[in-house]
Design a protein around this motif. Structure first.
Motif, PDB file in Angstrom:
ATOM      1  N   LYS A   1      -7.910 -38.264   8.430  1.00  0.00           N
ATOM      2  CA  LYS A   1      -7.921 -39.672   8.800  1.00  0.00           C
ATOM      3  C   LYS A   1      -6.620 -39.538  10.763  1.00  0.00           C
ATOM      4  O   LYS A   1      -7.065 -40.520  11.085  1.00  0.00           O
ATOM      5  N   ASN A   2      -5.934 -38.871  10.600  1.00  0.00           N
ATOM      6  CA  ASN A   2      -5.193 -38.771  11.522  1.00  0.00           C
ATOM      7  C   ASN A   2      -5.757 -38.190  13.175  1.00  0.00           C
ATOM      8  O   ASN A   2      -5.642 -38.976  14.019  1.00  0.00           O
ATOM      9  N   ASP A   3      -6.760 -37.484  12.826  1.00  0.00           N
ATOM     10  CA  ASP A   3      -7.647 -36.758  14.117  1.00  0.00           C
ATOM     11  C   ASP A   3      -8.441 -38.660  14.274  1.00  0.00           C
ATOM     12  O   ASP A   3      -8.630 -39.141  16.325  1.00  0.00           O
ATOM     13  N   GLU A   4      -9.008 -39.271  13.104  1.00  0.00           N
ATOM     14  CA  GLU A   4      -9.868 -40.796  13.295  1.00  0.00           C
ATOM     15  C   GLU A   4      -9.000 -41.682  13.511  1.00  0.00           C
ATOM     16  O   GLU A   4      -9.794 -42.763  14.398  1.00  0.00           O
ATOM     17  N   THR A   5      -8.147 -41.577  13.909  1.00  0.00           N
ATOM     18  CA  THR A   5      -6.785 -42.784  14.382  1.00  0.00           C
ATOM     19  C   THR A   5      -6.845 -42.326  15.816  1.00  0.00           C
ATOM     20  O   THR A   5      -5.840 -43.097  16.033  1.00  0.00           O
TER      21      THR A   5
ATOM     22  N   GLU B   1      -6.933 -40.446  19.023  1.00  0.00           N
ATOM     23  CA  GLU B   1      -7.441 -40.878  20.535  1.00  0.00           C
ATOM     24  C   GLU B   1      -7.858 -42.247  20.119  1.00  0.00           C
ATOM     25  O   GLU B   1      -7.686 -43.394  21.194  1.00  0.00           O
ATOM     26  N   THR B   2      -7.887 -43.244  19.294  1.00  0.00           N
ATOM     27  CA  THR B   2      -8.176 -44.151  18.895  1.00  0.00           C
ATOM     28  C   THR B   2      -7.349 -45.318  19.187  1.00  0.00           C
ATOM     29  O   THR B   2      -7.677 -45.809  20.051  1.00  0.00           O
ATOM     30  N   GLN B   3      -6.687 -44.941  18.545  1.00  0.00           N
ATOM     31  CA  GLN B   3      -5.141 -45.920  18.979  1.00  0.00           C
ATOM     32  C   GLN B   3      -4.245 -45.666  20.130  1.00  0.00           C
ATOM     33  O   GLN B   3      -4.159 -46.869  20.402  1.00  0.00           O
ATOM     34  N   ARG B   4      -4.417 -44.581  20.662  1.00  0.00           N
ATOM     35  CA  ARG B   4      -4.378 -45.003  22.204  1.00  0.00           C
ATOM     36  C   ARG B   4      -5.219 -45.745  23.471  1.00  0.00           C
ATOM     37  O   ARG B   4      -4.451 -46.292  24.027  1.00  0.00           O
ATOM     38  N   GLU B   5      -6.252 -45.898  22.971  1.00  0.00           N
ATOM     39  CA  GLU B   5      -7.447 -46.516  23.733  1.00  0.00           C
ATOM     40  C   GLU B   5      -6.831 -47.771  23.806  1.00  0.00           C
ATOM     41  O   GLU B   5      -6.711 -48.389  24.176  1.00  0.00           O
ATOM     42  N   VAL B   6      -7.114 -48.746  22.084  1.00  0.00           N
ATOM     43  CA  VAL B   6      -6.500 -49.739  21.788  1.00  0.00           C
ATOM     44  C   VAL B   6      -5.592 -50.311  22.407  1.00  0.00           C
ATOM     45  O   VAL B   6      -5.353 -51.632  22.638  1.00  0.00           O
ATOM     46  N   PHE B   7      -4.449 -49.341  22.135  1.00  0.00           N
ATOM     47  CA  PHE B   7      -3.167 -49.505  23.146  1.00  0.00           C
ATOM     48  C   PHE B   7      -3.296 -49.981  24.867  1.00  0.00           C
ATOM     49  O   PHE B   7      -2.932 -51.122  25.047  1.00  0.00           O
ATOM     50  N   SER B   8      -4.437 -49.329  25.034  1.00  0.00           N
ATOM     51  CA  SER B   8      -4.225 -49.271  26.739  1.00  0.00           C
ATOM     52  C   SER B   8      -5.173 -50.866  27.192  1.00  0.00           C
ATOM     53  O   SER B   8      -4.809 -51.625  27.777  1.00  0.00           O
ATOM     54  N   LYS B   9      -5.890 -50.864  26.032  1.00  0.00           N
ATOM     55  CA  LYS B   9      -6.389 -52.146  26.304  1.00  0.00           C
ATOM     56  C   LYS B   9      -5.909 -53.259  25.948  1.00  0.00           C
ATOM     57  O   LYS B   9      -5.757 -54.255  27.161  1.00  0.00           O
ATOM     58  N   ALA B  10      -4.930 -53.186  25.236  1.00  0.00           N
ATOM     59  CA  ALA B  10      -3.766 -53.741  24.617  1.00  0.00           C
ATOM     60  C   ALA B  10      -3.287 -54.603  26.029  1.00  0.00           C
ATOM     61  O   ALA B  10      -2.778 -55.460  26.021  1.00  0.00           O
ATOM     62  N   VAL B  11      -2.436 -53.494  26.700  1.00  0.00           N
ATOM     63  CA  VAL B  11      -1.577 -53.734  27.737  1.00  0.00           C
ATOM     64  C   VAL B  11      -2.416 -54.869  28.650  1.00  0.00           C
ATOM     65  O   VAL B  11      -1.888 -54.984  29.270  1.00  0.00           O
TER      66      VAL B  11
ATOM     67  N   LYS C   1      -0.718 -33.457  13.829  1.00  0.00           N
ATOM     68  CA  LYS C   1      -1.222 -32.178  13.789  1.00  0.00           C
ATOM     69  C   LYS C   1      -0.698 -30.835  14.394  1.00  0.00           C
ATOM     70  O   LYS C   1      -1.740 -30.532  13.454  1.00  0.00           O
ATOM     71  N   GLU C   2       0.277 -31.176  15.349  1.00  0.00           N
ATOM     72  CA  GLU C   2       0.712 -29.805  14.849  1.00  0.00           C
ATOM     73  C   GLU C   2       1.574 -29.573  13.911  1.00  0.00           C
ATOM     74  O   GLU C   2       1.397 -28.591  13.392  1.00  0.00           O
ATOM     75  N   VAL C   3       2.554 -30.114  13.195  1.00  0.00           N
ATOM     76  CA  VAL C   3       3.031 -29.754  12.115  1.00  0.00           C
ATOM     77  C   VAL C   3       2.361 -29.866  10.726  1.00  0.00           C
ATOM     78  O   VAL C   3       2.840 -28.907   9.774  1.00  0.00           O
ATOM     79  N   GLY C   4       1.093 -31.152  10.289  1.00  0.00           N
ATOM     80  CA  GLY C   4       1.013 -30.462   9.443  1.00  0.00           C
ATOM     81  C   GLY C   4      -0.086 -29.454   9.711  1.00  0.00           C
ATOM     82  O   GLY C   4      -0.446 -29.274   8.215  1.00  0.00           O
ATOM     83  N   THR C   5      -0.871 -29.618  10.747  1.00  0.00           N
ATOM     84  CA  THR C   5      -1.691 -28.262  10.321  1.00  0.00           C
ATOM     85  C   THR C   5      -1.558 -26.732  10.055  1.00  0.00           C
ATOM     86  O   THR C   5      -1.376 -25.806   8.757  1.00  0.00           O
ATOM     87  N   ALA C   6       0.514 -26.658  10.708  1.00  0.00           N
ATOM     88  CA  ALA C   6       1.310 -25.532  10.225  1.00  0.00           C
ATOM     89  C   ALA C   6       1.270 -25.798   8.966  1.00  0.00           C
ATOM     90  O   ALA C   6       1.656 -24.371   8.424  1.00  0.00           O
ATOM     91  N   GLN C   7       1.779 -26.845   8.460  1.00  0.00           N
ATOM     92  CA  GLN C   7       2.691 -26.414   6.931  1.00  0.00           C
ATOM     93  C   GLN C   7       1.296 -27.158   6.364  1.00  0.00           C
ATOM     94  O   GLN C   7       1.845 -27.453   4.821  1.00  0.00           O
ATOM     95  N   GLY C   8       0.085 -26.837   6.316  1.00  0.00           N
ATOM     96  CA  GLY C   8      -0.805 -27.079   4.863  1.00  0.00           C
ATOM     97  C   GLY C   8      -1.044 -28.565   4.806  1.00  0.00           C
ATOM     98  O   GLY C   8      -1.314 -28.745   3.306  1.00  0.00           O
ATOM     99  N   TRP C   9      -0.765 -29.780   5.626  1.00  0.00           N
ATOM    100  CA  TRP C   9      -0.940 -30.790   5.052  1.00  0.00           C
ATOM    101  C   TRP C   9      -2.094 -31.459   4.492  1.00  0.00           C
ATOM    102  O   TRP C   9      -3.453 -30.323   4.445  1.00  0.00           O
ATOM    103  N   PRO C  10      -2.843 -31.826   3.241  1.00  0.00           N
ATOM    104  CA  PRO C  10      -3.950 -32.633   2.825  1.00  0.00           C
ATOM    105  C   PRO C  10      -4.996 -32.689   4.146  1.00  0.00           C
ATOM    106  O   PRO C  10      -5.062 -33.427   5.093  1.00  0.00           O
ATOM    107  N   GLU C  11      -6.443 -31.782   3.741  1.00  0.00           N
ATOM    108  CA  GLU C  11      -7.284 -31.518   4.727  1.00  0.00           C
ATOM    109  C   GLU C  11      -7.693 -33.144   4.658  1.00  0.00           C
ATOM    110  O   GLU C  11      -7.796 -34.241   5.872  1.00  0.00           O
ATOM    111  N   GLU C  12      -7.326 -34.645   4.135  1.00  0.00           N
ATOM    112  CA  GLU C  12      -7.292 -35.668   4.315  1.00  0.00           C
ATOM    113  C   GLU C  12      -6.899 -36.329   5.008  1.00  0.00           C
ATOM    114  O   GLU C  12      -7.696 -37.417   5.469  1.00  0.00           O
ATOM    115  N   THR C  13      -5.571 -36.259   4.878  1.00  0.00           N
ATOM    116  CA  THR C  13      -4.250 -36.892   5.662  1.00  0.00           C
ATOM    117  C   THR C  13      -4.855 -36.157   7.512  1.00  0.00           C
ATOM    118  O   THR C  13      -4.385 -37.543   8.175  1.00  0.00           O
TER     119      THR C  13
END
Length: 436
Positions: free
Chosen positions: A326-330, A332-342, A311-323
């Motif tokens: 998708k990063n935003d969509e995954t 926080e969800t990934q972190r919630e999944v991780f907590s649940k998996a633990v 999020k930080e570097v991709g925004t600063a460097q102009g990574w593709p909007e799609e990327t």
């Protein structure tokens, strides 16, 4: 110009490290051929405890004894870490050492040469080792077998780096998450970038066999789309379950395992049913997928720091909007999944996706592991003994114990009080040799 500078730096760093290793070995080895490490505090990751004032006795590459400190060791044979906390060298279960780190340019993987990728890998390997990661699972490179070449150079003692387990290339569908795509029309992709592309069960078996015959340690399949591959959907399966099973069966013929890049719940379930050893990412897993992983003993390797960097570097460097979407969509969800998996007791191994972000920063994820559910001791275990178990290599690595490789690190503060001290390792020993 940058690539030439990096290649020159690689040679300087390797030469310097080689000289340092030789000098340190001569200084540390006692008359009886043993090396003694005086550990002020020793983290016993197998029993989840810390022992004070310990002696680690090393002969050659391996530990031969661990016991309370005595003065029997000749002073010339002592590495004095009495003021430090000592623990096993860490394991990064999701790394990409070859080539440059992620950028906004989809052409970047094609711009260099095989030798440039390896030269960059030499730099990345040394940074990773000096950061305290003595073992990495390199889960794939675009140019086939460049990771095999780097691993073999390290094993031969030609360069300094962590022990490597390598995949050779990605097994991926045409145009899938493991392809170089998003290029301008007419750009031809060389065959060495498509060595793992497979469109059906027979082709999967053929490509897996090709990689196995080329000397890989395991197989990496791209089971779903990817966040960083434009035009693919992380939530959607890309291989059928039968195709994934074909990869597992072919790898098993050589006693090798398969790990699956899988974000989406359905792709995860298919991969688990097919018999993969571990799931990389697991960002969108639902409760059923996690229950299946728990039941089958499948390991979760979730790169829960990575989203913030992107999020930080991709925004600063102009990574593709799609990327970025998708990063935003995954993330926080990934972190919630991780907590649940633990909480559910799913097997957890440490893995960062280093190569997307700068090498040497691998330990930055440790604080995230604690923030999202692990205790500090468990976070350390995920990057040591649990990581070794995820590869079935616990007989040789993952803890400090007689018979295992003498891979260890030292930090100046109490790691259980402040897990971030692992971001600044003070000492590294790999195979009985002092690295820093």
């Amino acid at each position: 110009m940058l690539r030439n500078l990096m290649m020159t730096s690689a040679l300087v760093l390797v030469t310097a490290c080689g000289q340092s290793d030789t000098d340190n070995d001569k200084a540390a080895e006692a008359d009886n051929g043993l090396v003694y490490v005086h550990a002020g505090h020793l983290v016993d990751v197998e029993k989840g405890r810390v022992l004070d004032d310990q002696m680690i006795v090393i002969e050659g590459e391996r530990i031969v004894d661990i016991k309370p400190w005595t003065e029997e060791a000749a002073l010339s044979g002592v590495i004095d870490w009495s003021g430090y906390t000592v623990m096993p060298g860490m394991i990064d279960g999701h790394s990409h050492l070859l080539g440059d780190i992620q950028s906004e340019d989809p052409m970047a993987p094609l711009e260099g040469t095989r030798q440039v990728d390896i030269d960059m890998g030499i730099i990345n390997a040394l940074k990773t080792l000096k950061a305290g990661f003595t073992i990495v699972i390199d889960v794939g490179s675009y140019r086939v077998f460049t990771d095999v070449d780097l691993r073999d150079k390290i094993n031969a003692g030609e360069i300094s780096g962590p022990r490597m387990m390598v995949a050779g290339a990605y097994i991926t569908v045409p145009g899938g998450g493991g392809e170089v795509i998003g290029l301008d029309a007419g750009v031809e992709i060389p065959g060495e970038f498509r060595a793992g592309v497979a469109a059906n069960e027979d082709e999967v078996r053929e490509k897996v066999r090709y990689l196995l015959d080329g000397g890989v340690d395991f197989i990496k399949v791209i089971a779903t789309g990817a966040v960083l591959t434009v035009g693919t959907d992380p939530g959607e399966p890309e291989f059928t379950e039968a195709e994934l099973r074909a990869a597992v069966e072919e790898a098993a013929k050589d006693g090798k395992y398969v790990t699956a890049h899988a974000h989406g719940a359905e792709g995860i379930k298919m991969a688990v049913r097919a018999g993969v050893r571990s799931i990389q990412h697991g960002s969108l897993a639902d409760d059923e997928a996690l229950r299946m992983m728990k039941e089958h003993g499948t390991w979760l390797v979730a790169d829960i720091y990575n989203g913030d960097y992107i999020k930080e570097v991709g925004t600063a460097q102009g990574w593709p909007e799609e990327t970025m979407r998708k990063n935003d969509e995954t993330t926080e969800t990934q972190r919630e999944v991780f907590s649940k998996a633990v909480k559910m007791g799913v097997n957890i191994a440490y893995g960062t996706d280093s190569g997307v972000y700068p090498h040497g920063d691998n330990a930055k994820q440790m604080a995230y592991m604690v923030r999202y559910g692990l205790t500090p001791m468990q976070a350390i275990q995920s990057a040591t003994i649990w990581g070794a178990q995820s590869m079935s290599m616990e007989a040789d690595i993952g803890s400090l114990k007689a018979g295992k490789f003498a891979d260890m690190i030292a930090v100046s503060n109490d790691v259980l009080e402040d897990i971030t001290v692992l971001e600044h390792v003070d000492g590294v020993i790999k195979g009985g040799k002092l690295v820093r």
